[in-house]
Design a protein around this motif. Structure first.
Motif, short mmCIF file in Angstrom:
data_model
loop_
_atom_site.label_atom_id
_atom_site.label_comp_id
_atom_site.label_asym_id
_atom_site.label_seq_id
_atom_site.Cartn_x
_atom_site.Cartn_y
_atom_site.Cartn_z
N LYS A 1 8.08 9.57 -17.72
CA LYS A 1 6.74 9.65 -17.13
C LYS A 1 6.73 8.87 -15.82
CE LYS A 1 5.30 6.12 -20.46
NZ LYS A 1 4.28 5.79 -21.47
N ALA A 2 5.74 9.17 -14.99
CA ALA A 2 5.66 8.55 -13.68
C ALA A 2 5.39 7.07 -13.84
CB ALA A 2 4.55 9.21 -12.87
N GLY A 3 5.93 6.28 -12.87
CA GLY A 3 5.74 4.84 -12.92
C GLY A 3 4.43 4.43 -12.27
N VAL A 4 4.34 3.15 -11.98
CA VAL A 4 3.16 2.59 -11.35
C VAL A 4 3.23 2.87 -9.85
CG1 VAL A 4 1.83 0.50 -10.93
CG2 VAL A 4 3.06 0.79 -13.10
N THR A 5 2.19 3.41 -9.31
CA THR A 5 2.18 3.77 -7.90
C THR A 5 1.20 2.91 -7.13
OG1 THR A 5 2.70 6.07 -8.46
CG2 THR A 5 1.84 5.65 -6.25
N GLN A 6 1.71 2.27 -6.09
CA GLN A 6 0.85 1.44 -5.24
C GLN A 6 0.82 2.04 -3.84
OE1 GLN A 6 2.46 -2.73 -6.89
NE2 GLN A 6 0.66 -2.93 -5.56
N THR A 7 -0.37 2.12 -3.29
CA THR A 7 -0.51 2.61 -1.93
C THR A 7 -1.47 1.72 -1.15
OG1 THR A 7 -2.30 4.09 -2.62
CG2 THR A 7 -0.06 5.02 -2.51
N PRO A 8 -1.22 1.56 0.14
CA PRO A 8 0.00 1.97 0.84
C PRO A 8 1.14 0.99 0.56
CG PRO A 8 -1.42 0.77 2.34
CD PRO A 8 -2.18 0.86 1.02
N ARG A 9 2.33 1.28 1.02
CA ARG A 9 3.43 0.34 0.82
C ARG A 9 3.39 -0.79 1.84
NH1 ARG A 9 8.24 1.38 -1.36
NH2 ARG A 9 8.41 -0.89 -1.18
N TYR A 10 2.93 -0.49 3.02
CA TYR A 10 2.87 -1.49 4.08
C TYR A 10 1.54 -1.39 4.80
CZ TYR A 10 7.90 -1.50 3.31
OH TYR A 10 9.14 -1.57 2.73
N LEU A 11 1.03 -2.56 5.19
CA LEU A 11 -0.23 -2.65 5.90
C LEU A 11 -0.17 -3.79 6.91
CD1 LEU A 11 -3.24 -2.45 3.40
CD2 LEU A 11 -2.90 -1.05 5.45
N ILE A 12 -0.71 -3.55 8.08
CA ILE A 12 -0.89 -4.63 9.06
C ILE A 12 -2.36 -4.68 9.40
CG2 ILE A 12 -0.30 -5.53 11.34
CD1 ILE A 12 2.34 -4.03 11.15
N LYS A 13 -2.96 -5.86 9.23
CA LYS A 13 -4.38 -6.04 9.50
C LYS A 13 -4.55 -7.26 10.39
CE LYS A 13 -6.49 -2.83 7.04
NZ LYS A 13 -7.47 -1.88 7.64
N THR A 14 -5.72 -7.33 10.99
CA THR A 14 -6.08 -8.44 11.86
C THR A 14 -6.95 -9.43 11.11
OG1 THR A 14 -5.99 -6.95 13.76
CG2 THR A 14 -7.14 -9.04 14.07
N ARG A 15 -6.82 -10.69 11.43
CA ARG A 15 -7.68 -11.71 10.83
C ARG A 15 -9.15 -11.31 10.91
NH1 ARG A 15 -6.57 -17.30 13.64
NH2 ARG A 15 -6.19 -15.86 15.34
N GLY A 16 -9.85 -11.54 9.83
CA GLY A 16 -11.27 -11.23 9.78
C GLY A 16 -11.58 -9.85 9.23
N GLN A 17 -10.59 -8.97 9.24
CA GLN A 17 -10.81 -7.63 8.69
C GLN A 17 -10.78 -7.68 7.17
OE1 GLN A 17 -7.66 -5.29 10.69
NE2 GLN A 17 -9.32 -4.15 11.71
N GLN A 18 -11.08 -6.55 6.56
CA GLN A 18 -10.93 -6.44 5.12
C GLN A 18 -9.93 -5.34 4.81
OE1 GLN A 18 -14.41 -5.24 2.92
NE2 GLN A 18 -14.26 -3.12 3.58
N GLU A 101 5.10 -5.04 -22.71
CA GLU A 101 5.74 -5.03 -21.42
C GLU A 101 4.78 -4.61 -20.33
OE1 GLU A 101 9.18 -2.58 -21.22
OE2 GLU A 101 9.49 -2.89 -19.07
N ALA A 102 4.80 -5.35 -19.23
CA ALA A 102 4.04 -4.98 -18.04
C ALA A 102 5.00 -4.27 -17.09
CB ALA A 102 3.44 -6.21 -17.38
N PHE A 103 4.61 -3.11 -16.63
CA PHE A 103 5.41 -2.33 -15.69
C PHE A 103 4.84 -2.54 -14.28
CE2 PHE A 103 7.93 0.24 -18.61
CZ PHE A 103 7.23 0.08 -19.81
#
Lengths: 113, 114
Positions: A1-18, A101-103
């Motif tokens: 079965k499919a694993g745990v999916t996290q998105t996005p893999r990479y993010l660049i943000k500026t201070r003060g943003q959310q 188990e935590a995946f």
């Protein structure tokens, strides 16, 4: 079965943003936990959601929040970003029973500039 | 409160040599203990877990760990290191009462020399 999916893999943000990170657990899993990993502090527990309710919470400021939807997908939000929030954010899914188990997903690498 | 101490932030062994990664825990209740491995830019993968069924726990990839209550230890071993074992290893503890909250040690980076 499919694993745990996290998105996005990479993010660049500026201070003060959310930012909002997403995690899709393994099908059938009702527990989603979030962890922050940094070189200085290591792996730290943020919070756990089970059946749309926050079941556990770590020692992070209120700028860090999360939620879980009816399909068990979870989102984590960080408001008013600080440079120190730069980290790898890991999501873990499990069936919710104690000590099973935590995946883990591959994580979202957040860089705050 | 629970805590985990991993002795040695870096361990270096030769290929074929014994791997020993040390973990000591603190818990006010009978603990559940885990070892996870993390490869670069990856999430964590469970190697093995102790949940009181047996003190010697066998995991994946030839790893095993022994729970010693008197020493509050849960050291990870592998008889013969392989180059592919090079990674970071984390010991974690859970008290079983607070859902699935894991408290992790600081991690040990294992280097395998050819």
């Amino acid at each position: 079965k499919a694993g745990v999916t996290q998105t996005p893999r990479y993010l660049i943000k500026t201070r003060g943003q959310q930012v909002t990170l997403s995690c899709s657990p393994i099908s059938g899993h009702r527990s989603v936990s979030w962890y922050q990993q940094t070189p200085g502090q290591g792996l730290q527990f943020l919070f756990e959601y089970f059946s749309e309710t926050q079941r556990n919470k770590g020692n992070f400021p209120g700028r860090f929040s999360g939620r879980q939807f009816s399909n068990s997908r979870s989102e984590m939000n960080v408001s008013t970003l600080e440079l120190g929030d730069s980290a790898l954010y890991l999501c873990a899914s499990s069936d919710g029973t104690a000590n099973t188990e935590a995946f883990f997903g591959q994580g979202t690498r957040l860089t705050v500039v | 409160a629970q805590s985990v101490t991993q002795l040695g932030s870096h361990v270096s062994v030769s290929e074929g040599a014994l791997v020993l990664l040390r973990c000591n825990y603190s818990s006010s209740v009978p603990p559940y203990l885990f070892w996870y491995v993390q490869y670069p830019n990856q999430g964590l993968q469970l190697l093995l877990k102790y949940t009181s069924a047996a003190t010697l726990v066998k995991g994946i990839n030839g790893f095993e760990a022994e729970f010693k209550k008197s020493e509050t230890s849960f050291h990870l071993t592998k008889p013969s290191a392989h180059m592919s074992d090079a990674a970071e290893y984390f010991c974690a503890v859970s008290d079983g009462r607070t859902g699935n909250k894991l408290v992790f040690g600081a991690g040990t980076i294992l280097r395998v020399k050819s």
